[in-house]
Design an enzyme around this catalytic site. Structure first.
Site, PDB file in Angstrom:
ATOM      1  N   HIS A 124       0.793  -1.265   0.088  1.00 19.88           N
ATOM      2  CA  HIS A 124      -0.100   0.056  -0.003  1.00 19.88           C
ATOM      3  C   HIS A 124       0.846   1.272  -0.097  1.00 19.88           C
ATOM      4  CE1 HIS A 124       0.529  -0.256   4.574  1.00 19.88           C
ATOM      5  NE2 HIS A 124       0.394   1.156   4.292  1.00 19.88           N
ATOM      6  N   ASP A 154       0.306  -7.904   1.411  1.00 18.88           N
ATOM      7  CA  ASP A 154       0.863  -6.074   1.585  1.00 18.88           C
ATOM      8  C   ASP A 154       2.235  -6.000   1.841  1.00 18.88           C
ATOM      9  OD1 ASP A 154       0.335  -3.722   1.676  1.00 18.88           O
ATOM     10  OD2 ASP A 154      -0.366  -3.359   3.798  1.00 18.88           O
ATOM     11  N   ASN A 228       5.308   5.272   8.961  1.00 16.71           N
ATOM     12  CA  ASN A 228       5.951   4.042   9.658  1.00 16.71           C
ATOM     13  C   ASN A 228       5.836   2.782   8.662  1.00 16.71           C
ATOM     14  OD1 ASN A 228       5.937   5.286  12.693  1.00 16.71           O
ATOM     15  ND2 ASN A 228       7.627   4.125  12.196  1.00 16.71           N
ATOM     16  N   SER A 229       4.593   2.689   7.963  1.00 11.53           N
ATOM     17  CA  SER A 229       4.297   1.513   6.961  1.00 11.53           C
ATOM     18  C   SER A 229       5.427   1.263   6.167  1.00 11.53           C
ATOM     19  CB  SER A 229       3.043   2.023   6.156  1.00 11.53           C
ATOM     20  OG  SER A 229       2.084   2.000   7.014  1.00 11.53           O
ATOM     21  N   ILE A 288     -12.603 -25.691   7.110  1.00 10.44           N
ATOM     22  CA  ILE A 288     -12.633 -25.701   8.738  1.00 10.44           C
ATOM     23  C   ILE A 288     -13.927 -25.702   9.396  1.00 10.44           C
ATOM     24  CG2 ILE A 288     -11.766 -24.125  10.712  1.00 10.44           C
ATOM     25  CD1 ILE A 288      -9.700 -25.274   8.924  1.00 10.44           C
TER      26      ILE A 288
END
Length: 462
Positions: A124, A154, A228-229, A288
């Site tokens: 992103h 991501d 910070n990403s 599941i």
């Protein structure tokens, strides 16, 4: 008279002896009485070392080495994108085509992972970029090449060409990091370069509600803010344990928790992008059962025919407890372990069956069912024999349809998608990725399909 003095002498001597004996006895008692405080000292002494030890641990947690080892390997990422915007003034005055183009700039962080200039960041951070610029901690700037991306996890991989060997952060095994362990978040929040914050690992295998990407985050209370990403989450040795990705916030700023993609997953994605150009997803071949939320582990409801899980002897009703000796208490932890593996890898699966623990060696297989979350359909690859039958290359079969628009037009399960926006579909993964990329952008989506009678049909959706 002499007899009187004799008696007097004997009395004095007796008194002296009695007094001496009494004082000796009293002195002993006094010593004993004073030692009554010793149990208190003993109790206190047995408590103080624990306090001193805790104080000593707190005082010996030194982040300077980790910060020094990582701060120069975390870079500033500048993403420049050209956007198109409607301009009603052009239409009103007749001076243009009703649109205008403008430059949009975004920023984030990245981590150098090799001395020759490979950099990992979040997808992103660089999404839709037309130009990427990397600024090192020493202020040097470089144009970056996009090597590959994985939207699902991501993660994006970049490359710069520098005339020197670059500092980099080595990968650590994120499975070994423990809850309560100290970590540092290194990045560029609000364009403030070389920022280091500290915290502890608050949780592992965290799944975020509404997050369409990875469901196995490392949660930390180290302060992480916009910018910070893509930055580094490192342990106290300065080794990479995660890529900072998200924050939990109602304001857009840090309010207590942040989340990172585990380093094992990031490394596997990078290796796949370098070797194959795309991520190789591995599956057990199970469905599941989530009906009982009190179960600690992952309960198997059914197995895919011919899958590694079925071949190994796993059964419906088994509860998965471990993957390669890593404890599994919920599905996000299981998914995190599988995401870090490739098709063809063998894993030891420990299950609980009728109160007993059994371990089976399972060969992971390639994922063959893909979901377009925006289009609400599930797809699988068209078999080679059907490709030959319809004289096409590629294609994706709709195996589950929850799209009301498709229902309205009569598109059913078993229809084959051959083209999206006039571009041939390579496989199910390509079709799902393309649909998610174009759907909901305001432009029509054109589908070309083959129906159950083998006839071609075309549809347009907005």
């Amino acid at each position: 008279m002499k007899k009187f003095f004799g008696f007097l002498g004997m009395a004095v001597l007796g008194g002296a002896l009695t007094l001496g004996g009494y004082k000796m006895l009293m002195n002993d008692k006094v010593v004993v009485e004073r030692t009554i405080t010793q149990p208190i000292k003993t109790v206190t002494a047995s408590f103080n070392p624990a306090l001193n030890k805790a104080s000593s641990i707190a005082n010996t947690v030194d982040f300077t080495v980790a910060a020094a080892n990582s701060v120069h390997a975390v870079v500033h990422v500048k993403n420049t994108a050209i956007r198109t915007q409607a301009n009603p003034l052009d239409i009103f005055f007749g001076n243009g085509n009703g649109t205008r183009k403008f430059e949009q700039v975004g920023t984030g962080s990245g981590v150098i992972i090799s001395s020759d200039g490979y950099i990992v960041t979040n997808n992103h951070v660089i999404d839709n970029a037309t130009a990427l610029e990397i600024t090192l901690n020493n202020k040097k700037k470089y144009a970056a090449e996009l090597i590959g991306t994985d939207k699902e996890n991501d993660i994006a991989l970049l490359k710069i060409e520098a005339d020197e060997e670059l500092p980099y952060i080595p990968f650590s095994n994120s499975d070994e990091i423990k809850i309560g362990e100290w970590v540092l978040a290194v990045g560029n929040p609000y364009n403030l370069t070389s920022t280091v914050t500290a915290g502890i690992v608050s949780a592992k295998g965290r799944d975020l509600e509404g997050n369409s990407a990875i469901d196995s985050f490392i949660q930390t209370d180290a302060a992480v803010n916009p910018g910070n990403s893509g930055g580094a989450l490192v342990n106290t040795r300065g080794e990479l344990v995660g890529i900072n990705t998200a924050i939990s916030s109602r304001t857009g700023s840090f309010i207590g928790y942040s989340f990172a993609v585990p380093s094992n997953i990031a490394k596997k994605v990078i290796d796949d992008l370098l070797e194959f150009g795309t991520v190789q997803e591995a599956i057990l071949g199970i469905n599941i059962d989530n009906s009982d939320q009190s179960i600690e582990g992952v309960k198997i409801s059914s197995l895919t025919e011919g899958s590694g899980a079925e071949v190994s002897g796993l059964k419906s009703g088994d509860v998965i407890k471990k993957v390669n000796n890593v404890n599994i208490s919920k599905f996000s932890e299981l998914r995190g372990q599988l995401t870090a593996k490739r098709p063809g890898d063998f894993v030891d699966i420990t299950v609980e069956r009728s109160g007993d623990l059994l371990t089976k060696k399972v060969k992971l297989t390639k994922k063959n069912i893909f979901a377009s979350k925006s289009f609400n359909i599930y797809l699988k690859d068209l078999p080679k024999k059907d490709q030959k039958k319809y004289d096409i290359t590629g294609g994706a079969v709709i195996i589950q349809n929850r799209n009301k628009s498709l229902d309205y037009y009569g598109v059913k399960e078993g229809y084959i998608i051959t083209k999206i926006n006039k571009k041939a579909v390579i496989d199910a993964a390509d079709a799902a990725k393309t649909l998610d990329a174009v759907n909901g952008k305001g432009n029509p989506v054109y589908l070309e399909v083959i129906n159950l009678e083998g006839q071609k049909e075309r549809y347009a959706f907005r």
